[in-house]
Design a protein around this motif. Structure first.
Motif, PDB file in Angstrom:
ATOM      1  N   LEU A 155     -14.347  -3.660  -7.706  1.00  0.00           N
ATOM      2  CA  LEU A 155     -12.946  -3.347  -7.488  1.00  0.00           C
ATOM      3  C   LEU A 155     -12.875  -2.561  -6.185  1.00  0.00           C
ATOM      4  N   THR A 156     -11.981  -2.975  -5.294  1.00  0.00           N
ATOM      5  CA  THR A 156     -11.845  -2.287  -4.017  1.00  0.00           C
ATOM      6  C   THR A 156     -10.474  -1.648  -3.910  1.00  0.00           C
ATOM      7  N   SER A 157     -10.408  -0.582  -3.132  1.00  0.00           N
ATOM      8  CA  SER A 157      -9.151   0.093  -2.845  1.00  0.00           C
ATOM      9  C   SER A 157      -9.205   0.504  -1.382  1.00  0.00           C
ATOM     10  N   PHE A 158      -8.164   0.138  -0.621  1.00  0.00           N
ATOM     11  CA  PHE A 158      -8.152   0.387   0.817  1.00  0.00           C
ATOM     12  C   PHE A 158      -7.128   1.451   1.193  1.00  0.00           C
ATOM     13  N   PHE A 159      -7.576   2.360   2.050  1.00  0.00           N
ATOM     14  CA  PHE A 159      -6.723   3.394   2.620  1.00  0.00           C
ATOM     15  C   PHE A 159      -6.697   3.197   4.129  1.00  0.00           C
ATOM     16  N   LYS A 160      -5.547   3.470   4.733  1.00  0.00           N
ATOM     17  CA  LYS A 160      -5.443   3.414   6.183  1.00  0.00           C
ATOM     18  C   LYS A 160      -4.758   4.676   6.664  1.00  0.00           C
TER      19      LYS A 160
ATOM     20  N   GLU B 185     -23.005   8.265  -5.603  1.00  0.00           N
ATOM     21  CA  GLU B 185     -21.792   7.925  -4.867  1.00  0.00           C
ATOM     22  C   GLU B 185     -21.972   8.292  -3.400  1.00  0.00           C
ATOM     23  N   GLY B 186     -21.275   7.566  -2.538  1.00  0.00           N
ATOM     24  CA  GLY B 186     -21.325   7.902  -1.121  1.00  0.00           C
ATOM     25  C   GLY B 186     -21.138   6.689  -0.238  1.00  0.00           C
ATOM     26  N   ILE B 187     -21.422   6.884   1.042  1.00  0.00           N
ATOM     27  CA  ILE B 187     -21.229   5.802   2.008  1.00  0.00           C
ATOM     28  C   ILE B 187     -22.144   4.645   1.655  1.00  0.00           C
ATOM     29  N   HIS B 188     -21.542   3.480   1.501  1.00  0.00           N
ATOM     30  CA  HIS B 188     -22.261   2.260   1.151  1.00  0.00           C
ATOM     31  C   HIS B 188     -22.520   1.397   2.385  1.00  0.00           C
ATOM     32  N   HIS B 189     -21.499   1.244   3.248  1.00  0.00           N
ATOM     33  CA  HIS B 189     -21.669   0.405   4.432  1.00  0.00           C
ATOM     34  C   HIS B 189     -20.670   0.771   5.522  1.00  0.00           C
ATOM     35  N   ILE B 190     -20.996   0.304   6.731  1.00  0.00           N
ATOM     36  CA  ILE B 190     -20.073   0.366   7.856  1.00  0.00           C
ATOM     37  C   ILE B 190     -19.787  -1.075   8.242  1.00  0.00           C
ATOM     38  N   ALA B 191     -18.500  -1.405   8.358  1.00  0.00           N
ATOM     39  CA  ALA B 191     -18.091  -2.780   8.660  1.00  0.00           C
ATOM     40  C   ALA B 191     -17.578  -2.876  10.088  1.00  0.00           C
ATOM     41  N   PHE B 192     -18.068  -3.882  10.790  1.00  0.00           N
ATOM     42  CA  PHE B 192     -17.629  -4.163  12.150  1.00  0.00           C
ATOM     43  C   PHE B 192     -16.821  -5.448  12.169  1.00  0.00           C
ATOM     44  N   GLU B 193     -15.666  -5.398  12.819  1.00  0.00           N
ATOM     45  CA  GLU B 193     -14.859  -6.599  13.002  1.00  0.00           C
ATOM     46  C   GLU B 193     -15.486  -7.427  14.115  1.00  0.00           C
ATOM     47  N   VAL B 194     -15.580  -8.727  13.877  1.00  0.00           N
ATOM     48  CA  VAL B 194     -16.110  -9.640  14.892  1.00  0.00           C
ATOM     49  C   VAL B 194     -15.107 -10.766  15.129  1.00  0.00           C
TER      50      VAL B 194
ATOM     51  N   ASP C 109     -15.619   6.160 -10.339  1.00  0.00           N
ATOM     52  CA  ASP C 109     -14.333   6.066 -11.025  1.00  0.00           C
ATOM     53  C   ASP C 109     -13.230   5.860  -9.994  1.00  0.00           C
ATOM     54  N   MET C 110     -12.651   4.673  -9.980  1.00  0.00           N
ATOM     55  CA  MET C 110     -11.649   4.348  -8.970  1.00  0.00           C
ATOM     56  C   MET C 110     -10.403   5.208  -9.110  1.00  0.00           C
ATOM     57  N   THR C 111      -9.975   5.501 -10.321  1.00  0.00           N
ATOM     58  CA  THR C 111      -8.766   6.309 -10.520  1.00  0.00           C
ATOM     59  C   THR C 111      -8.951   7.705  -9.930  1.00  0.00           C
ATOM     60  N   VAL C 112     -10.070   8.336 -10.253  1.00  0.00           N
ATOM     61  CA  VAL C 112     -10.370   9.680  -9.739  1.00  0.00           C
ATOM     62  C   VAL C 112     -10.509   9.645  -8.217  1.00  0.00           C
ATOM     63  N   SER C 113     -11.232   8.653  -7.721  1.00  0.00           N
ATOM     64  CA  SER C 113     -11.475   8.569  -6.283  1.00  0.00           C
ATOM     65  C   SER C 113     -10.204   8.227  -5.504  1.00  0.00           C
ATOM     66  N   ASN C 114      -9.359   7.361  -6.043  1.00  0.00           N
ATOM     67  CA  ASN C 114      -8.078   7.082  -5.383  1.00  0.00           C
ATOM     68  C   ASN C 114      -7.268   8.362  -5.241  1.00  0.00           C
ATOM     69  N   ALA C 115      -7.210   9.163  -6.296  1.00  0.00           N
ATOM     70  CA  ALA C 115      -6.458  10.419  -6.244  1.00  0.00           C
ATOM     71  C   ALA C 115      -7.054  11.367  -5.209  1.00  0.00           C
ATOM     72  N   LEU C 116      -8.370  11.444  -5.157  1.00  0.00           N
ATOM     73  CA  LEU C 116      -9.050  12.330  -4.207  1.00  0.00           C
ATOM     74  C   LEU C 116      -8.741  11.914  -2.767  1.00  0.00           C
TER      75      LEU C 116
ATOM     76  N   ALA D 180     -17.837  -0.516  -9.273  1.00  0.00           N
ATOM     77  CA  ALA D 180     -18.417  -1.639 -10.001  1.00  0.00           C
ATOM     78  C   ALA D 180     -17.525  -2.035 -11.172  1.00  0.00           C
ATOM     79  N   THR D 181     -17.435  -3.334 -11.415  1.00  0.00           N
ATOM     80  CA  THR D 181     -16.740  -3.819 -12.603  1.00  0.00           C
ATOM     81  C   THR D 181     -17.744  -4.342 -13.631  1.00  0.00           C
ATOM     82  N   SER D 182     -19.027  -4.275 -13.278  1.00  0.00           N
ATOM     83  CA  SER D 182     -20.094  -4.727 -14.158  1.00  0.00           C
ATOM     84  C   SER D 182     -21.337  -3.885 -13.871  1.00  0.00           C
ATOM     85  N   GLU D 183     -22.100  -3.618 -14.909  1.00  0.00           N
ATOM     86  CA  GLU D 183     -23.303  -2.795 -14.735  1.00  0.00           C
ATOM     87  C   GLU D 183     -24.378  -3.460 -13.886  1.00  0.00           C
ATOM     88  N   ASP D 184     -24.290  -4.784 -13.717  1.00  0.00           N
ATOM     89  CA  ASP D 184     -25.298  -5.473 -12.914  1.00  0.00           C
ATOM     90  C   ASP D 184     -24.802  -5.803 -11.499  1.00  0.00           C
ATOM     91  N   SER D 185     -23.705  -5.194 -11.080  1.00  0.00           N
ATOM     92  CA  SER D 185     -23.197  -5.446  -9.728  1.00  0.00           C
ATOM     93  C   SER D 185     -24.013  -4.659  -8.701  1.00  0.00           C
TER      94      SER D 185
END
Length: 133
Positions: free
Chosen positions: A41-46, A73-82, A13-20, A57-62
């Motif tokens: 749907l993505t939401s970025f914090f810095k 729920e939890g860590i999905h990936h670590i992204a490295f800038e190249v 739930d993006m709304t709940v997670s954004n608040a958290l 997810a915006t679709s059940e098949d995503s």
């Protein structure tokens, strides 16, 4: 690879997670964006130099819906800038890593992205990202 760009966290739930995460980090998300081709749907914090990307997810098949169904729920990936994503793809292929999408695709936050298969990275999904100029 220049640095860790962000950590991606799969959420129900993006709304709940954004608040958290706003309470946790003391800042509001600086950007929310839907990546239609990924059905997410993505939401970025810095916070200082650290970035967190929430993914819902915006679709059940995503991919994110499938991830949460399998692992929760939890860590999905670590992204490295190249600096050059094409060169990194070739370098990592030569080193034996499996690239999930060898043609970079447009991701969130104005980036080109590719992913490395977790079976070749000790179970961690790795994203390579390069800013689109």
């Amino acid at each position: 690879m220049k640095k860790i760009d962000h950590i991606g966290i799969a959420v129900n739930d993006m709304t709940v997670s954004n608040a958290l995460f706003e309470k946790l980090l003391g800042v509001a998300p600086y950007k929310q964006e839907e990546v239609e081709n990924e059905r997410v749907l993505t939401s970025f914090f810095k916070s200082d130099t650290n970035k967190i990307e929430l993914l819902a997810a915006t679709s059940e098949d995503s991919v994110i819906a499938q991830f949460i169904a399998k692992k929760g729920e939890g860590i999905h990936h670590i992204a490295f800038e190249v600096a050059n994503i094409e060169e990194e793809i070739q370098r990592l292929k030569k080193e034996g890593f499996v690239i999930l999408n060898e043609i970079p695709k447009k991701g969130a936050d104005n980036k080109l992205v590719v992913f490395l298969h977790p079976k070749t990275t000790n179970g961690v999904l790795i994203e390579l990202c390069q800013s689109i100029k």
